[in-house]
Design a protein around this motif. Structure first.
Motif, short mmCIF file in Angstrom:
data_model
loop_
_atom_site.label_atom_id
_atom_site.label_comp_id
_atom_site.label_asym_id
_atom_site.label_seq_id
_atom_site.Cartn_x
_atom_site.Cartn_y
_atom_site.Cartn_z
N LYS A 316 0.82 -1.21 0.00
CA LYS A 316 0.00 0.00 0.00
C LYS A 316 0.86 1.25 0.00
CE LYS A 316 -3.34 2.53 2.83
NZ LYS A 316 -4.28 2.48 3.98
N GLN A 317 1.84 1.31 0.87
CA GLN A 317 2.70 2.48 0.96
C GLN A 317 3.50 2.68 -0.31
OE1 GLN A 317 2.22 0.10 3.15
NE2 GLN A 317 2.61 0.72 5.28
N VAL A 318 4.01 1.59 -0.88
CA VAL A 318 4.85 1.70 -2.07
C VAL A 318 4.01 2.15 -3.27
CG1 VAL A 318 6.36 0.45 -3.67
CG2 VAL A 318 6.48 -0.02 -1.21
N LEU A 359 2.60 -3.72 -9.38
CA LEU A 359 2.51 -3.78 -7.92
C LEU A 359 1.06 -3.95 -7.46
CD1 LEU A 359 4.98 -0.93 -6.89
CD2 LEU A 359 5.39 -3.39 -6.85
N ILE A 360 0.13 -3.31 -8.18
CA ILE A 360 -1.28 -3.41 -7.80
C ILE A 360 -1.76 -4.85 -7.89
CG2 ILE A 360 -3.63 -2.78 -8.52
CD1 ILE A 360 -2.49 -0.02 -9.27
N TYR A 361 -1.36 -5.57 -8.94
CA TYR A 361 -1.75 -6.97 -9.04
C TYR A 361 -1.24 -7.77 -7.84
CZ TYR A 361 -3.44 -6.53 -13.86
OH TYR A 361 -4.15 -6.20 -14.99
N THR A 420 -3.03 8.02 -6.11
CA THR A 420 -2.40 8.14 -4.78
C THR A 420 -3.45 8.24 -3.69
OG1 THR A 420 -0.50 9.29 -5.76
CG2 THR A 420 -0.80 9.50 -3.39
N LEU A 421 -4.43 9.10 -3.90
CA LEU A 421 -5.47 9.31 -2.88
C LEU A 421 -6.31 8.06 -2.66
CD1 LEU A 421 -6.65 12.90 -3.92
CD2 LEU A 421 -5.18 12.26 -1.99
N VAL A 422 -6.69 7.40 -3.75
CA VAL A 422 -7.49 6.17 -3.62
C VAL A 422 -6.71 5.12 -2.83
CG1 VAL A 422 -8.47 4.22 -4.90
CG2 VAL A 422 -8.85 6.55 -5.70
N VAL A 426 -7.42 2.67 1.15
CA VAL A 426 -7.65 1.22 1.22
C VAL A 426 -7.39 0.74 2.64
CG1 VAL A 426 -6.92 -1.04 0.39
CG2 VAL A 426 -7.01 0.89 -1.20
N PRO A 427 -8.35 0.08 3.28
CA PRO A 427 -8.14 -0.39 4.66
C PRO A 427 -7.04 -1.45 4.71
CG PRO A 427 -10.47 -0.47 4.03
CD PRO A 427 -9.70 -0.24 2.77
N MET A 428 -6.47 -1.62 5.87
CA MET A 428 -5.48 -2.68 6.06
C MET A 428 -6.14 -4.02 5.83
SD MET A 428 -2.56 -1.36 6.65
CE MET A 428 -1.67 -2.77 7.27
#
Length: 448
Positions: A316-318, A359-361, A420-422, A426-428
């Motif tokens: 998420k951070q990356v 990375l999203i995948y 970036t904002l979306v 995203v919850p953990m």
């Protein structure tokens, strides 16, 4: 946990085979999606190939495959978590290989378009399954890295299509290039048939614990068997798309879908219009193609480096950082800069757009429980494909409206900021990997 050199070796071997098979499948998927672009000029110039063809019809033919990918990914998501990773992968390999072979025999634009759509469905099945199967075989601390290797096969396949078209198109024609795309039926299908096991974790999610233990013992892959409250929760877990609609996953699924939509919009938008934008900015054709090459090569290598960071600090951070860096790079590209610095910014943009989608995948593949993982990846690939369709349209509308190249980059930068904002909202994840720190699981095998 029982650990021995033999089981560790078996686990490493199983992971390698899974990664190799999935990566080769996605290389040919990337080949399929790009090879059409290498033959468009031939089809436009020679009516004897498929009949009279204009630019509008050619554009529609190009979009049919992307629509097929969307339908194939979503369809696989609907059934993949029921039938298993192995069956979904094997079916996808057969489907797109046969589709490519039949497309090479198409006699007119009607059949060419139908077969492009059908082939795209097979591509979508592979794209939707690869992340799920890799996530369930790879060690936890390397899952993002292995996913990045696998999904980097898509841009690598695009490079392969371009190179083979340059070298072989005169000798074998466009039909020969499509026949090359059917080769997985000859070598990849047998490899997958004998070397790709079913995911032990998926077997557990379906209550087939004995089969899961047998597969884990044979491959050496770590198997986590829930007990107590965890086992009760698992039995009540919905499967496939039904799980995505639950309170637990509904909001994250919407946000992850938007992340993928944004990433693919930028990926296809820049890949389609980067050369034209740079030519309008005053750079020659050779320099414009150089920008495109740098964009994709940086995405492959930068995506792998970013995936290693994702395994350490979390995806998420990356992803949020790489989206932001892409926005910053594209904003700075509007300035009059030396060529070397401009190419560096293009490389950063490649990592933050195409590399971010890789990375999203990985992020999505590891976010969901095994019973919903296939559907989650399919949603990411399917809904995100709408962004892939809209990206080239957005670039075309901007340029046809007569705006400056700098404004086009600002618009794409704004899209990256949205990404970036979306991502930050995203919850953990509450996947099995995260729950294991809260409640003990019985483990079988080895393979850290």
């Amino acid at each position: 946990m029982n650990t021995s050199p033999m089981t560790s070796s078996n686990a490493a071997g199983a992971v390698r085979w899974v990664v190799v098979i999935a990566a080769i499948a996605l290389i040919f998927d990337g080949y399929d999606l790009v090879v059409f672009g290498t033959i468009v000029s031939t089809l436009l110039a020679d009516p004897t190939q498929l009949g009279q063809l204009d630019e509008t019809t050619a554009g529609l033919l190009g979009s049919y495959a992307l629509l097929g990918v969307m339908v194939g990914a979503l369809s696989t998501g609907a059934i993949g978590d029921y039938i298993g990773r192995r069956k979904a992968m094997l079916t996808g390999i057969v489907w797109f290989s046969v589709g490519m072979g039949l497309t090479a025999l198409a006699a007119d634009t009607l059949w060419f378009g139908i077969l492009r759509f059908a082939t795209g469905m097979g591509v979508g099945a592979i794209v939707a399954t690869a992340g799920a199967v890799v996530a369930e075989f790879a060690p936890k601390n390397r899952r993002n890295y292995y996913n990045a290797i696998v999904y980097s096969g898509v841009p690598a396949g695009g490079v392969l299509a371009s190179l083979l078209a340059m070298v072989l198109s005169d000798a074998i024609g466009w039909r020969g290039l499509f026949l090359i795309g059917s080769l997985p039926l000859v070598f990849l299908l047998p490899m997958a048939w004998f070397k790709l096991p079913e995911s032990p974790q998926w077997l557990v999610s379906r209550g087939r614990v004995a089969e899961a233990q047998e597969t884990s013992a044979r491959t050496g892959v770590v198997l986590e068997i829930p007990s107590g409250a965890e086992a009760t929760d698992l039995k009540a877990e919905r499967v496939g798309f039904a799980a995505l609609a639950t309170k637990r996953y509904a909001l994250p699924t919407a946000l992850l879908g938007m992340m993928s939509f944004t990433g693919l919009l930028l990926t296809y938008g820049l890949n389609t219009w980067m050369p034209e934008i740079m030519q309008q900015a005053g750079y020659g054709k050779s320099h414009s193609l150089l920008f495109l090459l740098v964009l994709n090569l940086a995405a492959v290598f930068g995506g792998l480096l970013a995936s290693m960071a994702a395994d350490r600090v979390g995806p998420k951070q990356v992803v949020a950082v790489t989206f932001f860096l892409a926005a910053l790079a594209m904003a700075l590209m509007t300035l009059k800069l030396p060529l070397g610095l401009l190419l560096s910014l293009v490389a950063v943009a490649g990592v933050g757009t195409i590399g971010t989608q890789v990375l999203i995948y990985g992020f999505v593949s590891n976010y969901y429980h095994s019973a919903a993982r296939g559907a989650g990846v399919a949603w990411c690939a399917g809904f995100g494909r709408l962004g892939g369709i809209f990206g080239p349209l957005l670039g075309g509308m901007l340029l046809s409206a007569g705006i400056s190249p700098g404004t086009a980059f600002y618009v794409f930068a704004a899209v990256a900021i949205v990404g970036t904002l979306v991502t930050t909202f995203v919850p953990m994840a509450r996947s099995a990997a995260h729950r294991s720190a809260q409640e003990p699981l019985a483990t079988v095998g080895a393979g850290k």
